[in-house]
Design a protein around this motif. Structure first.
Motif, PDB file in Angstrom:
ATOM      1  N   HIS A 134      23.673 -97.050  21.476  1.00  0.00           N
ATOM      2  CA  HIS A 134      22.866 -95.706  20.994  1.00  0.00           C
ATOM      3  C   HIS A 134      21.354 -95.897  21.226  1.00  0.00           C
ATOM      4  CE1 HIS A 134      26.549 -94.460  18.833  1.00  0.00           C
ATOM      5  NE2 HIS A 134      26.676 -93.936  19.723  1.00  0.00           N
ATOM      6  N   ARG A 135      20.925 -97.136  20.975  1.00  0.00           N
ATOM      7  CA  ARG A 135      19.336 -97.336  21.149  1.00  0.00           C
ATOM      8  C   ARG A 135      19.067 -97.352  22.659  1.00  0.00           C
ATOM      9  NH1 ARG A 135      16.657 -99.932  17.020  1.00  0.00           N
ATOM     10  NH2 ARG A 135      18.099-100.319  15.240  1.00  0.00           N
ATOM     11  N   LEU A 136      19.821 -97.678  23.616  1.00  0.00           N
ATOM     12  CA  LEU A 136      19.658 -97.656  25.132  1.00  0.00           C
ATOM     13  C   LEU A 136      19.754 -96.115  25.321  1.00  0.00           C
ATOM     14  CD1 LEU A 136      22.007-100.440  26.625  1.00  0.00           C
ATOM     15  CD2 LEU A 136      19.764-100.188  26.556  1.00  0.00           C
ATOM     16  N   LEU A 137      20.673 -95.318  24.727  1.00  0.00           N
ATOM     17  CA  LEU A 137      20.719 -93.951  25.199  1.00  0.00           C
ATOM     18  C   LEU A 137      19.718 -93.220  24.701  1.00  0.00           C
ATOM     19  CD1 LEU A 137      24.513 -93.471  24.538  1.00  0.00           C
ATOM     20  CD2 LEU A 137      23.538 -93.655  26.704  1.00  0.00           C
ATOM     21  N   ILE A 138      18.946 -93.400  23.576  1.00  0.00           N
ATOM     22  CA  ILE A 138      17.815 -92.945  22.926  1.00  0.00           C
ATOM     23  C   ILE A 138      16.699 -93.318  23.979  1.00  0.00           C
ATOM     24  CG2 ILE A 138      16.188 -93.149  20.992  1.00  0.00           C
ATOM     25  CD1 ILE A 138      18.766 -93.347  19.251  1.00  0.00           C
ATOM     26  N   ALA A 139      16.664 -94.492  24.136  1.00  0.00           N
ATOM     27  CA  ALA A 139      15.551 -94.795  25.235  1.00  0.00           C
ATOM     28  C   ALA A 139      15.616 -94.190  26.590  1.00  0.00           C
ATOM     29  CB  ALA A 139      15.414 -96.355  25.610  1.00  0.00           C
ATOM     30  N   ASP A 140      16.901 -94.075  27.162  1.00  0.00           N
ATOM     31  CA  ASP A 140      17.058 -93.217  28.279  1.00  0.00           C
ATOM     32  C   ASP A 140      16.673 -91.588  28.053  1.00  0.00           C
ATOM     33  OD1 ASP A 140      18.064 -95.468  29.720  1.00  0.00           O
ATOM     34  OD2 ASP A 140      20.158 -94.856  29.565  1.00  0.00           O
ATOM     35  N   ALA A 141      16.842 -91.185  26.991  1.00  0.00           N
ATOM     36  CA  ALA A 141      16.745 -89.944  26.842  1.00  0.00           C
ATOM     37  C   ALA A 141      15.046 -89.686  26.722  1.00  0.00           C
ATOM     38  CB  ALA A 141      17.126 -89.305  25.447  1.00  0.00           C
ATOM     39  N   VAL A 142      14.185 -90.580  26.310  1.00  0.00           N
ATOM     40  CA  VAL A 142      12.828 -90.347  26.207  1.00  0.00           C
ATOM     41  C   VAL A 142      12.408 -90.718  27.607  1.00  0.00           C
ATOM     42  CG1 VAL A 142      10.843 -91.432  25.506  1.00  0.00           C
ATOM     43  CG2 VAL A 142      12.753 -91.020  23.639  1.00  0.00           C
ATOM     44  N   ALA A 143      13.040 -91.471  28.472  1.00  0.00           N
ATOM     45  CA  ALA A 143      12.386 -91.744  29.654  1.00  0.00           C
ATOM     46  C   ALA A 143      12.904 -90.565  30.393  1.00  0.00           C
ATOM     47  CB  ALA A 143      13.177 -92.980  30.119  1.00  0.00           C
ATOM     48  N   GLN A 144      13.991 -89.868  30.283  1.00  0.00           N
ATOM     49  CA  GLN A 144      14.449 -88.890  31.017  1.00  0.00           C
ATOM     50  C   GLN A 144      13.471 -87.606  30.829  1.00  0.00           C
ATOM     51  OE1 GLN A 144      15.687 -85.637  30.369  1.00  0.00           O
ATOM     52  NE2 GLN A 144      15.819 -85.096  32.549  1.00  0.00           N
ATOM     53  N   MET A 145      13.053 -87.419  29.600  1.00  0.00           N
ATOM     54  CA  MET A 145      12.220 -86.363  29.087  1.00  0.00           C
ATOM     55  C   MET A 145      10.972 -86.501  29.597  1.00  0.00           C
ATOM     56  SD  MET A 145      11.521 -84.946  25.238  1.00  0.00           S
ATOM     57  CE  MET A 145      10.493 -86.296  24.875  1.00  0.00           C
ATOM     58  N   LYS A 146      10.507 -87.718  29.323  1.00  0.00           N
ATOM     59  CA  LYS A 146       9.065 -87.967  30.011  1.00  0.00           C
ATOM     60  C   LYS A 146       8.938 -88.038  31.740  1.00  0.00           C
ATOM     61  CE  LYS A 146       7.201 -90.168  26.117  1.00  0.00           C
ATOM     62  NZ  LYS A 146       6.049 -90.650  25.624  1.00  0.00           N
ATOM     63  N   HIS A 147       9.916 -88.470  32.253  1.00  0.00           N
ATOM     64  CA  HIS A 147       9.644 -88.446  33.883  1.00  0.00           C
ATOM     65  C   HIS A 147      11.087 -88.202  34.490  1.00  0.00           C
ATOM     66  CE1 HIS A 147       6.057 -90.880  33.154  1.00  0.00           C
ATOM     67  NE2 HIS A 147       6.826 -91.534  32.284  1.00  0.00           N
ATOM     68  N   PRO A 148      11.511 -86.786  34.373  1.00  0.00           N
ATOM     69  CA  PRO A 148      12.741 -86.414  34.880  1.00  0.00           C
ATOM     70  C   PRO A 148      12.980 -86.636  36.301  1.00  0.00           C
ATOM     71  CG  PRO A 148      11.379 -84.539  34.096  1.00  0.00           C
ATOM     72  CD  PRO A 148      10.586 -85.904  33.759  1.00  0.00           C
ATOM     73  N   ALA A 149      11.773 -86.568  37.059  1.00  0.00           N
ATOM     74  CA  ALA A 149      12.188 -86.621  38.525  1.00  0.00           C
ATOM     75  C   ALA A 149      12.624 -88.171  38.762  1.00  0.00           C
ATOM     76  CB  ALA A 149      10.957 -86.221  39.456  1.00  0.00           C
ATOM     77  N   GLY A 150      12.217 -89.229  38.036  1.00  0.00           N
ATOM     78  CA  GLY A 150      12.316 -90.618  38.440  1.00  0.00           C
ATOM     79  C   GLY A 150      13.510 -91.010  37.601  1.00  0.00           C
ATOM     80  N   PHE A 151      14.206 -90.145  36.853  1.00  0.00           N
ATOM     81  CA  PHE A 151      15.159 -90.728  36.100  1.00  0.00           C
ATOM     82  C   PHE A 151      16.614 -90.867  36.891  1.00  0.00           C
ATOM     83  CE2 PHE A 151      18.816 -90.309  32.951  1.00  0.00           C
ATOM     84  CZ  PHE A 151      18.633 -91.285  32.202  1.00  0.00           C
ATOM     85  N   ARG A 152      17.315 -91.965  36.772  1.00  0.00           N
ATOM     86  CA  ARG A 152      18.777 -91.921  37.176  1.00  0.00           C
ATOM     87  C   ARG A 152      19.664 -92.188  36.044  1.00  0.00           C
ATOM     88  NH1 ARG A 152      18.607 -96.622  41.358  1.00  0.00           N
ATOM     89  NH2 ARG A 152      20.803 -96.120  41.312  1.00  0.00           N
ATOM     90  N   PRO A 153      20.841 -91.377  35.969  1.00  0.00           N
ATOM     91  CA  PRO A 153      21.639 -91.647  34.923  1.00  0.00           C
ATOM     92  C   PRO A 153      22.314 -92.773  34.850  1.00  0.00           C
ATOM     93  CG  PRO A 153      21.857 -89.396  35.933  1.00  0.00           C
ATOM     94  CD  PRO A 153      20.999 -90.010  36.607  1.00  0.00           C
ATOM     95  N   ARG A 154      22.785 -93.478  33.777  1.00  0.00           N
ATOM     96  CA  ARG A 154      23.295 -94.569  33.438  1.00  0.00           C
ATOM     97  C   ARG A 154      24.748 -94.518  33.724  1.00  0.00           C
ATOM     98  NH1 ARG A 154      21.706 -98.988  30.581  1.00  0.00           N
ATOM     99  NH2 ARG A 154      19.743 -97.945  29.848  1.00  0.00           N
TER     100      ARG A 154
END
Length: 177
Positions: A149-169
């Motif tokens: 869950h900590r990883l997914l929360i970090a991913d959510a923050v990363a995706q929100m801040k940098h959507p164009a550079g985010f790749r789903p896990r």
């Protein structure tokens, strides 16, 4: 999570044998308000689970014929009384196997998503699955939030801040290259 009726009916035929079920985990984020200090971080909505006392994001099992995004919105409404909107896919991965107190075993194919709610939305307990619900700074999560869950929360923050550079896990055990 409370057991959906279709699973109760299946269990009458197969007993405690492992079920493979589609599920979802919803990371509901409250972004930093515009004009806030550079030190402000988003807040995440967590619920204290009734079964084990741990804090966790909202999660749920997909009903037959239900799209995973529909499950996400439905579960947030049922569990914490909020109208949510799916914003982004965070990843897909296996969870389990999980053996419940009654001996039932499940393996989940989980879809994690980032969701948003109205800026001033305040959660309320909606069912017996949780004993408390509140917003937490992503920088100060409770100790009982697990690694996944900590990883997914970090991913959510990363995706929100940098959507164009985010790749789903793709898989929860390691980050895709």
């Amino acid at each position: 999570m409370s057991t959906p009726e279709f699973i109760v009916n299946l269990r009458k035929h197969i007993g405690h044998q492992q079920l493979f079920l589609p599920a979802c985990t919803m990371i509901v984020l409250r972004p930093v308000p515009p004009g806030s200090s550079i030190w402000e971080v988003p807040k995440v909505l967590l619920a204290r689970r009734a079964d084990n006392g741990n804090w966790a994001p909202i999660s749920g099992i997909c009903e037959p014929g239900e799209e995973v995004a529909q499950t996400a919105v439905r579960e947030v409404k049922e569990e914490v009384g909020l109208d949510a909107k799916v914003e982004a896919l965070l990843g897909v991965g296996q969870v389990g196997p999980v053996t419940f107190e009654n001996g039932d075993e499940c393996l989940f194919m989980d879809t994690a998503m980032r969701l948003s709610v109205a800026e001033d939305a305040e959660p309320v307990l909606g069912d017996e699955e949780n004993t408390d619900v509140q917003w937490f700074s992503v920088a100060h999560l409770p100790d009982t939030v697990n690694r996944q869950h900590r990883l997914l929360i970090a991913d959510a923050v990363a995706q929100m801040k940098h959507p164009a550079g985010f790749r789903p896990r793709m898989g929860y055990r390691k980050r895709n290259a």
